[in-house]
Motif scaffolding. Sequence first.
Motif, short mmCIF file in Angstrom:
data_model
loop_
_atom_site.label_atom_id
_atom_site.label_comp_id
_atom_site.label_asym_id
_atom_site.label_seq_id
_atom_site.Cartn_x
_atom_site.Cartn_y
_atom_site.Cartn_z
N HIS A 1 10.77 7.21 4.11
CA HIS A 1 11.82 6.24 4.46
C HIS A 1 12.16 5.38 3.25
CE1 HIS A 1 13.20 2.69 7.17
NE2 HIS A 1 14.19 3.29 6.59
N GLU A 2 11.15 4.85 2.58
CA GLU A 2 11.40 4.00 1.41
C GLU A 2 12.08 4.79 0.30
OE1 GLU A 2 8.02 0.47 1.41
OE2 GLU A 2 8.03 1.95 -0.21
N GLU A 3 11.64 6.03 0.10
CA GLU A 3 12.21 6.84 -0.99
C GLU A 3 13.67 7.16 -0.70
OE1 GLU A 3 9.25 9.90 -1.18
OE2 GLU A 3 7.78 8.46 -1.98
N TRP B 1 9.19 4.96 -10.96
CA TRP B 1 7.97 4.14 -11.03
C TRP B 1 7.39 3.89 -9.64
CZ3 TRP B 1 7.83 -1.32 -9.59
CH2 TRP B 1 6.63 -1.95 -9.93
N HIS B 2 8.29 3.57 -8.71
CA HIS B 2 7.87 3.29 -7.33
C HIS B 2 7.32 4.57 -6.69
CE1 HIS B 2 8.76 0.60 -3.67
NE2 HIS B 2 7.96 1.56 -3.28
N ARG B 3 8.04 5.67 -6.89
CA ARG B 3 7.64 6.95 -6.33
C ARG B 3 6.27 7.39 -6.87
NH1 ARG B 3 9.76 12.17 -4.12
NH2 ARG B 3 7.76 13.23 -4.02
N GLN C 1 3.80 5.52 -7.61
CA GLN C 1 2.76 4.81 -6.86
C GLN C 1 2.54 5.45 -5.49
OE1 GLN C 1 3.16 0.55 -6.82
NE2 GLN C 1 3.68 0.46 -8.96
N HIS C 2 3.63 5.87 -4.85
CA HIS C 2 3.48 6.58 -3.58
C HIS C 2 2.68 7.87 -3.79
CE1 HIS C 2 7.26 4.68 -1.47
NE2 HIS C 2 6.32 3.79 -1.74
N ASP C 3 3.01 8.58 -4.87
CA ASP C 3 2.34 9.86 -5.12
C ASP C 3 0.85 9.67 -5.39
OD1 ASP C 3 4.64 11.25 -4.66
OD2 ASP C 3 5.17 11.53 -6.76
N ASP D 1 -1.50 -4.56 -3.58
CA ASP D 1 -0.71 -4.57 -4.83
C ASP D 1 0.69 -4.00 -4.60
OD1 ASP D 1 -2.94 -5.56 -5.99
OD2 ASP D 1 -3.52 -3.71 -7.01
N HIS D 2 0.75 -2.91 -3.85
CA HIS D 2 2.04 -2.23 -3.69
C HIS D 2 3.03 -3.05 -2.87
CE1 HIS D 2 4.64 1.28 -3.84
NE2 HIS D 2 4.90 1.08 -2.55
N THR D 3 2.54 -3.66 -1.79
CA THR D 3 3.48 -4.41 -0.94
C THR D 3 3.89 -5.73 -1.61
OG1 THR D 3 1.64 -5.35 0.30
CG2 THR D 3 2.75 -3.45 1.27
N THR E 1 5.48 -4.14 -5.79
CA THR E 1 6.44 -3.03 -5.89
C THR E 1 7.45 -3.03 -4.74
OG1 THR E 1 4.56 -1.84 -6.81
CG2 THR E 1 6.53 -0.55 -6.35
N ASP E 2 6.94 -3.16 -3.51
CA ASP E 2 7.87 -3.14 -2.37
C ASP E 2 8.70 -4.42 -2.31
OD1 ASP E 2 7.14 -0.64 -1.52
OD2 ASP E 2 5.65 -1.35 -0.08
N ARG E 3 8.12 -5.50 -2.76
CA ARG E 3 8.88 -6.76 -2.73
C ARG E 3 10.05 -6.70 -3.73
NH1 ARG E 3 6.56 -12.82 -1.88
NH2 ARG E 3 5.93 -11.98 0.12
FE LIG Z 1 6.65 1.56 -1.43
#
Ligand SMILES: [Fe+2]
Length: 204
Positions: free
Chosen positions: A61-63, A76-78, A80-82, A116-118, A121-123
Amino acid sequence: MRGFAWSSENEVFIAQIDAEHRDLFQIAERLEGAIEAKASPAETRLHLQALAGHTEEHFKHEEWLMQSVAYPSYAWHRQQHDTARRRLKLFVPLIESEDGEAAEVFLDFLDGWLHDHTTVTDRMLGAFVRNYERAHATDPLGRWSGPNKETGGALRHVRETGPFPKTLKYCAACGHQTAHEMKVSGLVCRECAQRAVGVELDRD
Ligand SMILES: [Fe+2]
């Protein structure tokens, strides 16, 4: 000490993403509870499956959201998901085989990663999406069709069209000012959102 309780610190200010994050934290908390209580392998497996399933759905969904707004930090965000995807793939079978040490290592990783991610990165993504929405909001002045000799223009325009709609939005995917229900993010209509997510899921 680990803390899987979602708090306002984890808020990214996009309602749908925040709701998914809250679910993710709750599932992680339940998994931790099951591991610490030495629950049966069958019960632990259910929590692991819920975590893996929800995580993948949320990442997709985020991607998709990032791609729909041409997010410049997508790679960069992807990445972190990977990283989280790879850890899940590695650790889920170990935890299922009752490797207690692996379970603790994984929970520590998940705790740090989620925090860290939320919070960073997500913010950042949330801020970009909100700016994108503002930048693409309809300019009401653009609807003004020019001065009118009888009334001076603006007054006549307001009388003919009524007040400006409060939620005049355009779907970022199909480009139409949509009568469809918008997704919570307000970027695309629900129809396009469902189609895009469906296409993504079909690829796997
Ligand atoms: Fe994310």
